[in-house]
Design a protein around this motif. Structure first.
Motif, PDB file in Angstrom:
ATOM      1  N   VAL A  22      85.024  61.005  62.129  1.00  0.00           N
ATOM      2  CA  VAL A  22      83.985  60.910  62.975  1.00  0.00           C
ATOM      3  C   VAL A  22      84.623  60.226  64.225  1.00  0.00           C
ATOM      4  O   VAL A  22      85.365  59.176  64.238  1.00  0.00           O
ATOM      5  CB  VAL A  22      83.120  60.063  62.505  1.00  0.00           C
ATOM      6  CG1 VAL A  22      81.886  59.599  63.464  1.00  0.00           C
ATOM      7  CG2 VAL A  22      82.204  60.801  61.208  1.00  0.00           C
ATOM      8  N   GLY A  24      83.988  59.174  68.578  1.00  0.00           N
ATOM      9  CA  GLY A  24      83.127  59.005  69.869  1.00  0.00           C
ATOM     10  C   GLY A  24      83.866  58.579  70.742  1.00  0.00           C
ATOM     11  O   GLY A  24      84.697  57.587  70.609  1.00  0.00           O
ATOM     12  N   PHE A  25      83.534  58.797  71.974  1.00  0.00           N
ATOM     13  CA  PHE A  25      84.396  58.504  73.057  1.00  0.00           C
ATOM     14  C   PHE A  25      83.766  57.467  74.232  1.00  0.00           C
ATOM     15  O   PHE A  25      82.424  57.946  74.613  1.00  0.00           O
ATOM     16  CB  PHE A  25      84.812  59.679  73.838  1.00  0.00           C
ATOM     17  CG  PHE A  25      86.198  60.153  73.649  1.00  0.00           C
ATOM     18  CD1 PHE A  25      86.635  60.470  72.340  1.00  0.00           C
ATOM     19  CD2 PHE A  25      87.058  60.329  74.428  1.00  0.00           C
ATOM     20  CE1 PHE A  25      88.153  60.871  71.968  1.00  0.00           C
ATOM     21  CE2 PHE A  25      88.520  60.732  74.360  1.00  0.00           C
ATOM     22  CZ  PHE A  25      88.755  60.972  72.860  1.00  0.00           C
ATOM     23  N   GLU A  26      84.384  56.823  74.802  1.00  0.00           N
ATOM     24  CA  GLU A  26      83.784  56.032  75.920  1.00  0.00           C
ATOM     25  C   GLU A  26      84.980  56.497  76.957  1.00  0.00           C
ATOM     26  O   GLU A  26      86.072  55.724  76.910  1.00  0.00           O
ATOM     27  CB  GLU A  26      83.833  54.334  75.533  1.00  0.00           C
ATOM     28  CG  GLU A  26      82.688  54.236  74.634  1.00  0.00           C
ATOM     29  CD  GLU A  26      83.091  52.766  74.283  1.00  0.00           C
ATOM     30  OE1 GLU A  26      82.092  51.878  74.457  1.00  0.00           O
ATOM     31  OE2 GLU A  26      83.816  52.594  73.057  1.00  0.00           O
ATOM     32  N   THR A 179      79.627  58.748  74.291  1.00  0.00           N
ATOM     33  CA  THR A 179      79.411  59.994  73.703  1.00  0.00           C
ATOM     34  C   THR A 179      78.812  59.470  72.510  1.00  0.00           C
ATOM     35  O   THR A 179      78.889  58.465  71.997  1.00  0.00           O
ATOM     36  CB  THR A 179      80.306  60.910  73.201  1.00  0.00           C
ATOM     37  OG1 THR A 179      81.299  60.309  72.130  1.00  0.00           O
ATOM     38  CG2 THR A 179      81.233  61.218  74.254  1.00  0.00           C
ATOM     39  N   GLU A 180      77.671  60.357  71.822  1.00  0.00           N
ATOM     40  CA  GLU A 180      77.619  60.019  70.210  1.00  0.00           C
ATOM     41  C   GLU A 180      78.614  60.340  69.552  1.00  0.00           C
ATOM     42  O   GLU A 180      79.566  61.157  69.798  1.00  0.00           O
ATOM     43  CB  GLU A 180      76.378  61.046  69.874  1.00  0.00           C
ATOM     44  CG  GLU A 180      75.066  60.952  70.726  1.00  0.00           C
ATOM     45  CD  GLU A 180      74.248  59.746  70.210  1.00  0.00           C
ATOM     46  OE1 GLU A 180      74.684  59.249  69.257  1.00  0.00           O
ATOM     47  OE2 GLU A 180      73.002  59.551  70.903  1.00  0.00           O
ATOM     48  N   PRO A 181      78.735  59.807  68.399  1.00  0.00           N
ATOM     49  CA  PRO A 181      80.032  60.002  67.392  1.00  0.00           C
ATOM     50  C   PRO A 181      79.776  61.533  66.908  1.00  0.00           C
ATOM     51  O   PRO A 181      79.709  61.868  65.746  1.00  0.00           O
ATOM     52  CB  PRO A 181      79.709  59.119  66.322  1.00  0.00           C
ATOM     53  CG  PRO A 181      78.337  58.757  66.139  1.00  0.00           C
ATOM     54  CD  PRO A 181      77.665  59.192  67.597  1.00  0.00           C
ATOM     55  N   ASN A 220      86.923  55.974  69.648  1.00  0.00           N
ATOM     56  CA  ASN A 220      86.370  55.292  68.537  1.00  0.00           C
ATOM     57  C   ASN A 220      86.430  56.122  67.197  1.00  0.00           C
ATOM     58  O   ASN A 220      86.023  57.346  67.115  1.00  0.00           O
ATOM     59  CB  ASN A 220      84.840  54.962  68.699  1.00  0.00           C
ATOM     60  CG  ASN A 220      84.702  53.771  69.605  1.00  0.00           C
ATOM     61  OD1 ASN A 220      84.717  52.623  69.366  1.00  0.00           O
ATOM     62  ND2 ASN A 220      84.400  54.279  70.963  1.00  0.00           N
ATOM     63  N   SER A 222      86.472  56.629  62.932  1.00  0.00           N
ATOM     64  CA  SER A 222      86.398  56.350  61.561  1.00  0.00           C
ATOM     65  C   SER A 222      86.508  57.415  60.645  1.00  0.00           C
ATOM     66  O   SER A 222      86.237  58.788  61.123  1.00  0.00           O
ATOM     67  CB  SER A 222      84.953  55.545  61.378  1.00  0.00           C
ATOM     68  OG  SER A 222      83.777  56.750  61.732  1.00  0.00           O
ATOM     69  N   GLY A 231      81.586  55.372  58.738  1.00  0.00           N
ATOM     70  CA  GLY A 231      82.559  54.555  58.294  1.00  0.00           C
ATOM     71  C   GLY A 231      82.659  53.368  59.255  1.00  0.00           C
ATOM     72  O   GLY A 231      82.290  53.669  60.422  1.00  0.00           O
ATOM     73  N   ARG A 233      84.348  51.661  62.473  1.00  0.00           N
ATOM     74  CA  ARG A 233      85.455  52.448  63.251  1.00  0.00           C
ATOM     75  C   ARG A 233      86.382  51.405  63.768  1.00  0.00           C
ATOM     76  O   ARG A 233      86.264  50.101  64.010  1.00  0.00           O
ATOM     77  CB  ARG A 233      84.472  53.148  64.643  1.00  0.00           C
ATOM     78  CG  ARG A 233      83.841  51.956  65.402  1.00  0.00           C
ATOM     79  CD  ARG A 233      83.079  52.525  66.670  1.00  0.00           C
ATOM     80  NE  ARG A 233      82.701  51.652  67.461  1.00  0.00           N
ATOM     81  CZ  ARG A 233      81.603  50.868  67.614  1.00  0.00           C
ATOM     82  NH1 ARG A 233      80.768  50.894  66.914  1.00  0.00           N
ATOM     83  NH2 ARG A 233      81.328  49.855  68.629  1.00  0.00           N
ATOM     84  N   LYS A 286      86.754  43.307  67.295  1.00  0.00           N
ATOM     85  CA  LYS A 286      85.607  43.645  68.114  1.00  0.00           C
ATOM     86  C   LYS A 286      84.780  42.645  68.405  1.00  0.00           C
ATOM     87  O   LYS A 286      84.194  42.128  67.594  1.00  0.00           O
ATOM     88  CB  LYS A 286      85.280  44.912  67.544  1.00  0.00           C
ATOM     89  CG  LYS A 286      83.916  45.506  68.273  1.00  0.00           C
ATOM     90  CD  LYS A 286      84.483  46.428  69.382  1.00  0.00           C
ATOM     91  CE  LYS A 286      83.337  46.913  70.226  1.00  0.00           C
ATOM     92  NZ  LYS A 286      83.536  47.451  71.465  1.00  0.00           N
TER      93      LYS A 286
HETATM   94  P1  ADP Z   1      79.805  49.318  71.590  1.00  0.00           P
HETATM   95  O1  ADP Z   1      78.469  48.948  72.341  1.00  0.00           O
HETATM   96  O2  ADP Z   1      80.103  48.156  70.348  1.00  0.00           O
HETATM   97  O3  ADP Z   1      80.870  49.741  72.141  1.00  0.00           O
HETATM   98  P2  ADP Z   1      78.352  51.690  70.620  1.00  0.00           P
HETATM   99  O4  ADP Z   1      77.279  51.634  69.813  1.00  0.00           O
HETATM  100  O5  ADP Z   1      77.919  51.754  72.103  1.00  0.00           O
HETATM  101  O6  ADP Z   1      79.316  50.503  70.532  1.00  0.00           O
HETATM  102  O7  ADP Z   1      79.461  52.791  70.472  1.00  0.00           O
HETATM  103  C1  ADP Z   1      80.416  53.084  71.259  1.00  0.00           C
HETATM  104  C2  ADP Z   1      81.172  54.251  71.049  1.00  0.00           C
HETATM  105  O8  ADP Z   1      81.405  54.276  69.537  1.00  0.00           O
HETATM  106  C3  ADP Z   1      80.271  55.309  71.066  1.00  0.00           C
HETATM  107  O9  ADP Z   1      81.038  56.385  71.556  1.00  0.00           O
HETATM  108  C4  ADP Z   1      79.693  55.841  69.703  1.00  0.00           C
HETATM  109  O10 ADP Z   1      79.416  57.219  69.644  1.00  0.00           O
HETATM  110  C5  ADP Z   1      81.019  55.409  68.983  1.00  0.00           C
HETATM  111  N1  ADP Z   1      80.730  55.078  67.386  1.00  0.00           N
HETATM  112  C6  ADP Z   1      79.684  54.292  67.047  1.00  0.00           C
HETATM  113  N2  ADP Z   1      79.943  54.430  65.525  1.00  0.00           N
HETATM  114  C7  ADP Z   1      80.833  55.019  65.374  1.00  0.00           C
HETATM  115  C8  ADP Z   1      81.559  55.378  64.055  1.00  0.00           C
HETATM  116  N3  ADP Z   1      81.041  54.757  62.775  1.00  0.00           N
HETATM  117  N4  ADP Z   1      82.658  56.126  64.039  1.00  0.00           N
HETATM  118  C9  ADP Z   1      83.247  56.737  65.089  1.00  0.00           C
HETATM  119  N5  ADP Z   1      82.658  56.222  66.314  1.00  0.00           N
HETATM  120  C10 ADP Z   1      81.689  55.540  66.474  1.00  0.00           C
END
Ligand code: ADP
Ligand code: MG
Length: 499
Positions: A22, A24-26, A179-181, A220, A222, A231, A233, A286
């Protein structure tokens, strides 16, 4: 009757050693404004340290930030390009943390109400290679994209036992795209990042220069057993090339699976990728949002964006790559694959359209751009802007293939000649090199008759059912014509004579 239930796996499920990945991108995209997000200092890359930081960027007491309209406009353009909601009212917040390159002690960002909300990045994943490959459509949902300022830079090189601080980058406008994960593997993640990169450079809100840090991705990652909860991340910071991105994510996936298989839990952490070792390593555990004590910045009023502003921006926006690709399919009869390849950048698309319209042979023009021209550009590590052949010359070349004047092989020779001598014209080169095909059927018939008479064995073999013998005869005829016979004509004539 066999009533056993088939064990059907969901088609899209991509498992690594029994785990689902899984991601997700920032992404931090540096916006292409001349001046900073809250000050008038310039944003140009590569200046002497601390020559492009003004009192606001240095956080001197008594200074006040003023919103850069150009940065907002670019955020709106992005939101419109990916189908997001543009918030009529969004709020700047202070994200508090201490770091030597952040003299204010906080970064101005957006937290609870970002300017761009929702939307999606759509792209094709290529299964297999080349024109025969299958394209699978993917969509990655965006959570948000918010405006924020960049911090300065700590300099470690050139300082022994000390750290230098360069505040030129402080206050550079960034759009952080989250993004969403939704991604399920490293290839998918890289394809997402490439598509996002294409969109921001296409609409011109970011120069996309990854080495200079204009487009920085945090992945991100996991893993989990299928059907289990998400899981824990780990976030790989600042991936600054697509190659590093793929390697870093692959390493991280393997590492996490090994940890879990060895019975250890994953700790949420921020990690760095080292391209020299190909490994990721934890940098810090983190922080939570609570650690940053976000609160609305009292120095900045809420950002108000009226519908009329959004519509003005929309009206001035350029045609988007996906829309253009659909138009290429509809107007020029291209396949999805070709249309996608020919809209890889605005420059390639413009080149294609100019040549296709000039000769009316879009399919052939597309093949030449994606084949012979791309190959030569790749060898020179250049892009289409460095192509010595103009669209008009390519159109001329394709017309001469289409009207039977030259063969594909001869056209390649013309292309080679033009490549090193771009002033030449296609027709003059065909003439000078004697590349005209023999289309005169009398002349061709003479050669065919001579070859048939000289090769009775092949004729006999063909008549006895050995169709391969035909190739030998075609070869002889092409040789007899010094490669200038039109192959379709040769084939037709031969079959007619042998019937
Ligand atoms: P934060 O604010 O702590 O950075 P967010 O909830 O905004 O956390 O999520 C940041 C990024 O991590 C987003 O792109 C999200 O899709 C991704 N993300 C969140 N949970 C997971 C996970 N369990 N595995 C992979 N990516 C994740
Ligand atoms: Mg985050």
């Amino acid at each position: 009757m066999n009533t056993a239930v088939q064990d059907k796996k969901p088609a899209a499920q991509l498992l690594v050693q029994g785990y689902e990945v899984v991601i997700g991108f920032e992404t931090h995209a540096q916006l292409s404004t001349q001046s900073k997000i809250f000050s008038r200092a310039p944003t140009a890359f590569g200046a002497e340290p601390n020559t492009q930081a003004c009192a606001v960027d240095l956080a001197l007491p008594g200074t006040l930030p003023v919103m850069n309209k150009g940065a907002v406009e670019r955020a709106i353009e992005f939101g419109l390009a990916v189908g997001s909601h543009i918030a009529e009212r969004s709020v700047f917040a202070r994200k508090n943390y201490f770091y030597p390159d952040l003299p204010k002690g906080y970064q101005i960002s957006q937290f609870e109400i970002p300017v761009v909300q929702g939307g999606a990045i759509e792209f094709y994943l290529e299964n297999g290679k080349g024109t025969g490959s299958v394209l699978e459509k993917k969509s990655v949902r965006l959570v948000r994209a918010h405006l924020e300022e960049d911090a300065g830079k700590s300099l470690h090189e050139d300082f022994i036992g000390q750290t230098g601080i360069d505040l030129n980058r402080a206050g550079t406008p960034l759009l952080e795209i989250v993004t969403e994960p939704d991604m399920r593997g490293s290839s998918e993640a890289v394809a997402y990042a490439k598509e996002l990169h294409k969109i921001v450079t296409w609409i011109g809100i970011c120069d996309g220069n990854m080495q200079e840090g204009s487009f920085r991705c945090d992945a991100n990652v996991s893993v989990r057993k299928p059907g289990a909860e998400l899981g824990t991340r780990r976030e790989i910071k600042n991936l600054n090339s697509f190659k590093n991105m793929q390697q870093a994510i692959d390493f991280e996936i393997r590492w996490q699976i090994e940890e879990l298989e060895d019975g250890r839990a994953i700790q949420q952490a921020t990690v760095l990728f080292n391209p020299d070792t190909g490994e990721t390593r934890a940098m810090r555990t983190k922080e939570d949002a609570a650690d940053y004590r976000y609160f609305p910045d009292p120095d900045l009023p809420p950002l108000m964006i009226g519908r009329d502003w959004v519509e003005r921006v929309r009206a001035e926006m350029t045609e988007l790559p996906r829309v253009m690709a659909q138009r290429f399919v509809a107007d020029y009869g291209l396949s999805d694959y070709d249309a996608t390849a020919l809209t890889q950048s605005r420059e390639v698309a413009a080149y294609f359209e100019a040549a296709a319209q000039a000769c009316g042979q879009p399919k052939l023009v597309g093949n030449w751009i994606m084949g012979e021209i791309s190959r030569r550009l790749n060898l020179a590590e250049a892009d289409i802007s460095a192509c010595p052949i103009t669209p008009a010359q390519l159109a001329q070349l394709v017309s001469r293939i289409q009207d039977g004047t030259i063969s594909n092989n001869a056209a390649r020779q013309v292309l080679d000649a033009l490549w090193s001598e771009p002033q030449g014209t296609v027709d003059a080169l065909i003439e000078a090199k004697g590349l005209k095909q023999i289309n005169d059927s009398d002349a061709l018939e003479k050669i065919v008759d001579a070859v048939l008479a000289a090769n009775p064995k092949n004729v006999e073999q063909y008549r006895a059912g050995n169709t391969k013998a035909l190739n030998a005869l075609v070869g002889q005829i092409m040789k007899g014509s010094q490669g200038k016979a039109n192959p379709q004509q040769v084939n037709a004539l031969l079959l007619q004579k042998l019937a």
